[in-house]
Structure formats: C-alpha cells, structure tokens
Design a protein around this motif. Structure first.
Motif, PDB file in Angstrom:
ATOM      1  N   PHE B 359       0.811  -1.228   0.000  1.00 24.53           N
ATOM      2  CA  PHE B 359       0.000   0.000   0.000  1.00 24.53           C
ATOM      3  C   PHE B 359       0.833   1.260   0.000  1.00 24.53           C
ATOM      4  O   PHE B 359       0.312   2.361   0.121  1.00 24.53           O
ATOM      5  CB  PHE B 359      -0.941   0.003   1.217  1.00 24.53           C
ATOM      6  N   ASN B 360       2.151   1.098  -0.090  1.00 27.67           N
ATOM      7  CA  ASN B 360       3.030   2.239   0.070  1.00 27.67           C
ATOM      8  C   ASN B 360       2.704   3.364  -0.911  1.00 27.67           C
ATOM      9  O   ASN B 360       2.613   4.529  -0.530  1.00 27.67           O
ATOM     10  CB  ASN B 360       4.481   1.773  -0.075  1.00 27.67           C
ATOM     11  N   ASP B 361       2.493   3.010  -2.188  1.00 27.09           N
ATOM     12  CA  ASP B 361       2.195   4.041  -3.193  1.00 27.09           C
ATOM     13  C   ASP B 361       0.912   4.783  -2.856  1.00 27.09           C
ATOM     14  O   ASP B 361       0.844   6.006  -2.974  1.00 27.09           O
ATOM     15  CB  ASP B 361       2.031   3.404  -4.581  1.00 27.09           C
ATOM     16  N   ALA B 362      -0.107   4.044  -2.445  1.00 27.56           N
ATOM     17  CA  ALA B 362      -1.395   4.666  -2.136  1.00 27.56           C
ATOM     18  C   ALA B 362      -1.274   5.586  -0.929  1.00 27.56           C
ATOM     19  O   ALA B 362      -1.854   6.681  -0.899  1.00 27.56           O
ATOM     20  CB  ALA B 362      -2.440   3.588  -1.878  1.00 27.56           C
ATOM     21  N   ILE B 363      -0.506   5.152   0.072  1.00 30.33           N
ATOM     22  CA  ILE B 363      -0.340   5.969   1.286  1.00 30.33           C
ATOM     23  C   ILE B 363       0.434   7.243   0.941  1.00 30.33           C
ATOM     24  O   ILE B 363       0.076   8.338   1.367  1.00 30.33           O
ATOM     25  CB  ILE B 363       0.357   5.155   2.405  1.00 30.33           C
ATOM     26  N   THR B 364       1.452   7.112   0.097  1.00 30.43           N
ATOM     27  CA  THR B 364       2.216   8.288  -0.320  1.00 30.43           C
ATOM     28  C   THR B 364       1.327   9.241  -1.122  1.00 30.43           C
ATOM     29  O   THR B 364       1.378  10.454  -0.960  1.00 30.43           O
ATOM     30  CB  THR B 364       3.420   7.853  -1.207  1.00 30.43           C
TER      31      THR B 364
END
Lengths: 258, 638
Positions: B359-364
C-alpha cells in the motif's frame, strides 16, 4: 510456552459449576486463544474426556459468538478485539490463566463457557429495526446523508452483539448495546419516524431483561471489541428524555382526557 | 431426473417480468394457512424469512447459531454490486450481467444472471430504507469503489463490514416479524434430514443442540439457505461451524447437486503457516483497489521489502494483465500468486507461500488518513494476527478457499428438483458459474431472499392448497428414527481418531488435488485417499460425551460424514470435467501462457449429480446451457 489454565466447567444451567485445572504445553505465540482451547480439547477428546463447550464461529472478530472472560476481563487482555483475536503472545511461559463465561444475571450459563444471550435479541425485537417491507423503495440518493452522520451511524452500527459490555459492567447494564442500536437508527433519516417510540420500547425491554442502569464506570467501552463510545449512552438518555416529554401517542389525546 | 429450468419466454430483459405476469399467487387472506420452513438465517435466509412472514405466511426459521445475527454472511467485508451507474462510468444492467457471465467463464445460467443484474439496484434501495449505513460522500450521496474483473465503480460498501451491516438489516427485519406472530425462530438447532413424502418436501428433522432432542417440523415448503461447503477443505475463510450438512442431506434425499467442483479460491488471505490454525482470514478484495501485488525479481531475496528498489520488484499482475492490473478476477489473481510461488519467489521463503500486497504508493499518494478510513479495520485485523502493520510495510498474502459456486441444482424459481424444496443464496448453484466476481455474493443472497423467492414460492404453494401433511404422518417417525440410529452409531464406535484429525487430513487431500490446480492423476489419488478416510471414520472414530446434551464433538462428527461424501463427489466432478474454466483449472487443459482453456463443445453444461444410495456411484445428468444474449468468448483480462 507452558500454561496452567483454570477453566469453568458446568454441566448445565441448573448444575453447580467449578473451575477445573489443566496444564498445557507446546503453545506458540502465533496461536489465537481459541486455537489454544482447540488444542486442549483435542487432548481431552483423545483421552476420551468431555470437551470444553464454548461458542465460537467466524474466528475473526465479527460474529460476536465469543463469550469468554479471561482473567476476569471479557474478551481478555486485548484492546478492541474479541477473544478469538487474542493471540498467545499476550501471555508468557508459566502464566496461570482463569477462563470463565461472561458473567451476568441476564446471560444464564448453558454449559461450561457457553451462555444464553437471547436477551440481546429480544431488545432488538422490541424496537431495534425500521418497519419496512421488502419491495420497491425510494431512490437512496434522494435523501442525502452527510458524511459525518453516516460515519457516526456506522460507528454505532458496528456493534457485534457479543454482550461484553453487559458482562463488564458492575451493574450488568445493557446500555452500551441498546444505545448503539438506538443511535445507529436515530442518526439516519430513515430511522426518524420511529425514533422516539423505538428508544422507549428498547429501554423498557432492557429493564425487563433484568439489566441495570449506567452509572458511568466506562467498563463497557473499555471491554467493547468494536470500541463503541459511551457517548451513545448519553445520546440514548437524551432521546429517552425527549420521548417521554413529547410522545406522539399522548400528544394526540384531548386535553380533557389527561 | 427432471432438469427443466423453466426459463420464461421472451428476450432476456423481459423474462423476469414475463414470469411475474404469469406466476400463480396465494391471496393475502390464505397465506396464513401455509407454513414455510427456512433453514439458515444468514443474508439469504433472513431476507427470505422476513419477507415471507411480512406477506403473511407462517414462517419457521432454524439456525445452529444462538442468534441469526451470527451467520457467516456477517464476515463479508468489501461490498455489494449494483448497476446504479452513479459514477457515470458506463455501467448498465447489461454490463453487470456481462461482467458476471464473463467472470463466471460462461458456466452460469444466463436468465438467472440477468435477473440478478436487474434486481441489483432494488437491493441498495431496500437496504438503505432499512437503515444500512452505506458509505457516503461529503455531499451526502452514496460512495462507490471498484472490485476485480470489472472496469466500472459499482460496489457499495460499509467500511470493511458490508456483510455485517447488510446482515444486521435482514436480522432486524426478521426480529421485527417475531412481533407479528407470523414467525417462529428456532436457534441452536441443526437440520439432519429432509422429509420427502410422495415426491414433495414436507418437512425437516432437526437436532436441538442444547438438549440433544430429535424433533420434526412439517411445512408446505422448505427453503434451504444454509450457505456453501468449502469447509470440506478444513482450512478456509468460512466460519468454523459453516457446513454442508443441510444441502448434502437434501442431496441424499434426491436433490440434484450442481457443479460440485466449482469452488472459489480467494487471492488475498493471511497465509497458512502452522497446522494448529483453525481457519484462514480473508483480507478483502477491495484492498486491490489500492494495493499492488509483487514479489522480488530475485529468488530468495531476503531484504526487507522497503529496501528492495522498484526495478527489483515483479508486479506480476500489472505486467501480465495491463488493462485490469491488480483488479483481475479472483481466479486469475489466485492462479498467478500460485505460479510465482511455484517458481520459488515466495516472500516467506522456506516458511510457506506468500506474495506482497503493498500500500506504500497509495499511502504516499493519498495520505495515511484517507487509506485508514478506507481500510482501517482490515489493517487492524491484519496487525492483530501477524503483529505487523500494513501502514509500515506490505501485507503478506496467499490464496485460500472462500466460496462455493456449486450447490443444489435449482430451476428459475429457485426450486430444486424436489417439488417444495428451495435453495437460495450460496446453497444453490445458479448465478456464478465457474468463478464468482467480488461483491456479488451479497447481491445474490439478497436478490434471492428479498425479491425472487417471495415472488416465486406462491407458484408452488398455490398448487398444493388444502393438501396438508403433519408430523403425525409415519414418514416423520421413520426419518427421526434413522437420524437417531445414525447418532447412536457415531457414539458407539469409540475408536481412536478424533473428528478434527480426520477432517484435517481430508482438507489436505482436497487442497492438494482439488484446489487451485487439478490433474486427472491427482484427483484419482484424492478419491482413493478419501475412501480410506471414510473407512477410518466408520471404524475408528472417537466421540466422547453424551448425545442428549450439548456435544460439539458430536456435531463436528456428523458434519464430517457429509464432508467426506461431498469431497468425494467434488473430486469426481472435477475429474469428469475435462476442460479448464474459471476456478476449475485442469493442468491438462491450458493455453501456452498458462490461461484456462474452455471446451464449449463438450462442457457447456451444468453437471448435476444424483445420489444413488450408499453403495452405488452417483449418476451424472446434464443441464445444457444455451446462452443467447451473450455468446461465450475467450475470457481475457490482458
């Protein structure tokens, strides 16, 4: 991990119960509390003994079937989770653990750790619903519901009906449970027509089930796996107060009749 | 076996209205003369029972839980589909029908699927009127999200608890009917037999799970809404008590079983790492809206996922299926997770099989708060189980058994081939073919329960007016006695094998040979293995305790007998179906790049099995599927 368990055994509702001591070894940290009990049961069954009876179903914290108090606390040591979500990493090697059913006069023991929580169903039956039949209904976007209101209604509606609030309360009050449903339906536009009759019938049913009243201990909120807020109890009290002042049935009477 | 589906005349979009125009009805003043039994009070059962009671029928409900609110429908997380087209992204009834048919790899019955798509919008209206708190946008309108296998946003949701909220709506409607006197509820009871007299379903035999008492109930019609049967695999996302007993015992009394081998393997579950695990926990498909599936490009890369640079990551779904990416249907996502793990890229190394869902991209992109609002409860659930936070690093996930598309064969009115016996929701076979798209099981359960069955059952009841059979009929006594004998036999074996240990072994056999990839040879191994387990069950089972009180080991033992028989039939069905379609992946039938290869010429049918007694093999019948509105095509998500 090696543990000593003291587990409540009771043959049926009428029988006298007692704590039974069990030693269990080979428990890993990743196990859930109920998987640990499964393991103990498997051992008992292999020895030809009667397995410990307890309610559980989804094993992921949503069905509300768990009804265990671990070391006196409904659902055990976790915050915001049910017994089935408690992992054994919450305990350490050599611990002694006491396992009992939820304790409340409104929840009679059925057998061992299994209790009868039909009182909660009767509270819902008394008014925890909106009277609509199946069939064509208005287009839902024709009645907007603001985001914060929908979210607050959802906070209340998240209740899983486990009854931990009743078991945790020194008064055995059913107020967190009842207020969660009163608030969920009372917040939404669809719940307005029956808002004030609902709160009265649900509160009265709660009293008929032998449940006490709230004296602000806050134990219910603390034990609630869905972390439902005490604020809903205030909301219910407010609605109840209003209902008794403006109840439509009385308002419709002629003055001379009163 | 009569397999006439009774599909109404006319073009597909007019079939349901044609049916309603010609269906026979029971008048409001006569409905109180009819008893209807509804077994199972999850979404489908509670919806049907409350609707029928509100119409005026005398309804009796039965469930093994202590309250209908605990049925496993409650665990459905992500959402429910409806062709509302609120997002103006090109959704229509036809597109929902198209997606569902294509998603099911053209092995569902077209007329049923179209009706489902038509009814989808009514469900949302109904649920909102009941007070289901669907997610709203800031302007107050209903919010939507996307699910796998589609190119539109048509999924309505209540955080990650959509099943819970819809079930509570149906449960509350059910509790409400108790006040009218039209409804009688029997919780903590389990169906153990169906009573068929002169070819019609006339009642049921149940065991009271508290007193152990065996009792009969008669009715003009019996509705089974008892869910699916993937507990056969032991490890699944189903609840520990979900079982196949009701539908299996109906099958043994003559109801045809459709497509038993069609079971869904959900791609995103918390992986199995130890054998003490009692179940596998699902992580909603909605997570694939924002989560990206990947594995390291280098085998045995032990670096922390955050330390693995972009170029060393293999986003296998995005690369292989550019147009659907992470939102390919479940069977495709599951199979691909299996492939990368087969090739040695598991992110659990020797400890097990898993891939990352990141989910890193979405959180960023959208911030921790927004992602938390969308998936907070799922992230918490993951952390509680694994002790790792998905906010700080990717989830580790692997496919697990989740849902059964197969089930009792039913006609267009949802009646089985036994007159008077209906099957609704997951218990029937009809709407999902060889693979179910996400967010469509809630839709089917509620369509069946609120809108289909209440309008079709009159067609049967009308026909048997005044012809009543009560529990004093000798057939009830005979059925009760046979149930009692069964229980006495189970209790008397007193061998050495616990039901749990046999069930676990059955699960391993099924998962290995009748799971994500199947071969003729493997299925034959499984069949032989199951026969050995059946022998162990009948000769060496150990059930302590008594039968005349609560005995959960006895309950498990009774269900296990049915899993063993059903598991056997599932393997036979899988062996018989010499093609690959949807979830049913026979390794012998695949394309060069590992996609399923259907054989429409020989297998465009529902396989319906008929019980021929304990000693004889089941007989295979076929209901030919004749798609008119949407001819089968190659199913591609590239």
């Amino acid at each position: 991990m090696k543990l000593t368990l003291h587990i409540w055994r009771q043959a049926n509702a009428q029988a006298k119960g007692k704590l039974e001591r069990h030693e269990i070894d080979g428990i890993s940290e990743e196990m859930s509390f109920l998987e640990m009990l499964d393991l103990l049961n498997e051992k008992l069954v292999t020895e030809g003994k009667d397995a410990i009876t307890f309610d559980s179903d989804c094993r992921e914290g949503i069905c509300g079937a768990c009804s265990l108090a671990i070391n006196g606390r409904p659902h055990g040591p976790g915050q915001g989770c049910t017994t089935c979500q408690v992992r054994m990493r919450s305990f350490k090697d050599g611990d002694e653990i006491w396992v009992e059913p939820f304790r409340s006069g409104s929840f009679p023991v059925v057998k061992d750790l299994m209790v009868d929580r039909s009182a909660l169903d009767r509270i819902i039956q008394s008014g925890g619903h909106i009277n609509v039949h199946s069939g064509p209904k208005p287009e839902p976007n024709s009645i907007p519901v603001s985001h914060p209101v929908a979210e607050e209604a959802m906070d209340a509606s998240a209740c899983i009906g486990c009854g931990a609030c009743v078991a945790a309360c020194p008064n055995s009050a059913g107020m967190l449970f009842t207020s969660a449903k009163v608030s969920h339906l009372g917040l939404l536009p669809q719940g307005q027509p029956e808002r004030y009759s609902r709160v009265q019938s649900m509160v009265h049913q709660m009293e008929d089930e032998g449940m006490g009243g709230c004296t602000n201990h806050g134990e219910c909120q603390d034990a609630c796996p869905m972390e439902i807020s005490l604020a809903f109890i205030s909301r219910m009290n407010r609605d109840y107060m209003k209902a008794t002042l403006i109840e439509p049935d009385q308002r419709r009477g002629k003055l001379s009749n009163q | 076996m009569n397999l006439d589906a009774g599909i109404p005349e006319g073009p597909i979009e007019e079939k349901w209205s044609n049916y309603l125009e010609h269906v026979k009805l029971v008048g409001p003043n006569n409905r109180r003369k009819y008893d209807v039994i509804v077994v199972g009070t999850g979404l489908a059962g509670a919806a049907a029972a409350s609707s029928l009671a509100a119409q005026g029928y005398q309804v009796k409900t039965f469930c093994f839980q202590d309250s209908p609110r605990r049925a496993h429908s409650i665990a459905a997380q992500g959402g429910i589909n409806a062709a509302k087209n609120y997002r103006e992204d090109g959704d229509t009834t036809y597109r929902l029908f198209y997606d569902t048919q294509k998603g099911g790899d053209f092995r569902a019955r077209e007329a049923n699927v179209y009706r489902l798509a038509q009814l989808s919008t009514n469900i949302i209206d109904q649920a909102v009127a009941q007070g289901v708190p669907f997610a709203r946008e800031y302007g107050g309108m209903l919010a939507n999200r996307s699910f796998g296998g589609v190119l539109v946003s048509r999924t309505f949701y209540c955080r990650g608890q959509t099943g819970q909220q819809l079930l509570l709506g149906a449960y509350q409607a059910l509790q409400k009917e108790l006040n009218t006197g039209n409804l009688e509820m029997h919780p903590r009871t389990e169906l153990l037999d169906i009573v068929v007299i002169d070819g019609r379903a006339r009642g049921i035999v149940i065991r009271d799970l508290i007193t152990g008492e065996i009792r009969s109930h008669s009715a003009a019609a019996v509705v089974l809404a008892t869910g699916g049967y993937v507990s056969t695999y032991f490890h699944s996302t189903n609840a520990v008590n979900s079982n196949c007993t009701a539908i299996w015992r109906a099958h043994r009394r003559g109801a045809g079983f459709g497509n038993p081998c069609m079971v869904q393997i959900h791609p995103t579950c918390i992986p199995s790492t130890a054998d003490f695990q009692c179940k596998l926990t699902l992580m909603s498909e909605s997570l694939r809206n924002d989560g990206r599936c990947w594995v390291p490009r280098k085998k045995g890369d032990t670096r922390h996922p955050a330390q693995i640079p972009e170029e060393d990551r293999y986003y296998y779904l995005e690369e292989r299926y550019p147009s659907y990416g992470n939102l390919v249907p479940r069977d495709v996502a599951s199979r691909n997770a299996k492939y990368v793990c087969d090739d040695g890229y598991s992110v659990l190394g020797d400890q097990g099989r898993a891939v990352y869902l990141d989910f890193n991209d979405a959180i960023t992109r959208e911030g921790k708060k927004t992602i938390g609002e969308r998936y907070g409860n799922l992230f918490d659930m993951y952390e509680e189980i694994t002790d790792e936070s998905p906010y700080d690093g990717p989830m580790r996930i692997y496919p697990a058994l989740h849902y059964s598309m197969g089930g009792l064969w039913v006609d267009y009115s949802l009646m089985t081939n036994i007159p008077g016996l209906y099957a609704i929701g997951e218990a029937n076979f009809s709407d999902h073919g060889a693979n179910r798209l996400g967010a469509s099981s809630l839709m089917q359960c509620l369509a069946d329960g609120y809108f289909v069955l209440p309008q079709t059952i009159g067609n049967y009841l009308h026909d048997i007016y005044m012809d009543k059979v009560g529990t004093d009929h000798p057939a009830f006594k005979q059925h009760e006695d046979s149930v009692r004998d069964d229980i006495a036999r189970i209790m008397s074996i007193q061998g050495t094998r616990t039901p749990l240990s046999i069930h676990r072994e059955l699960g391993e056999l099924m998962w290995e040979h009748c799971g994500m990839a199947r071969t003729a040879e493997g299925l034959k191994t499984a069949l032989a293995g199951i026969e050995d387990l059946q022998e162990a069950y009948h000769k060496d089972l150990l059930v302590p305790g008594v039968a005349d009180g609560p005995n959960q080991v006895l309950e498990r033992a009774g269900r296990l007998a049915d899993y063993l028989e059903l598991g056997h039939l599932m393997c036979r069905d899988a062996l018989e179906r010499n093609e690959s379609c949807g979830c049913h992946f026979r390794e012998e039938y695949q394309t060069e790049d590992g996609e399923v290869m259907r054989d429409d010429e020989n297998f465009q049918h529902v396989a319906v099995w008929e019980w021929k007694g304990k000693e004889d093999a089941e007989e295979l019948h076929k209901e030919a599927l004749e798609p008119e509105a949407l001819p089968p095509m190659t199913r591609s998500y590239k």
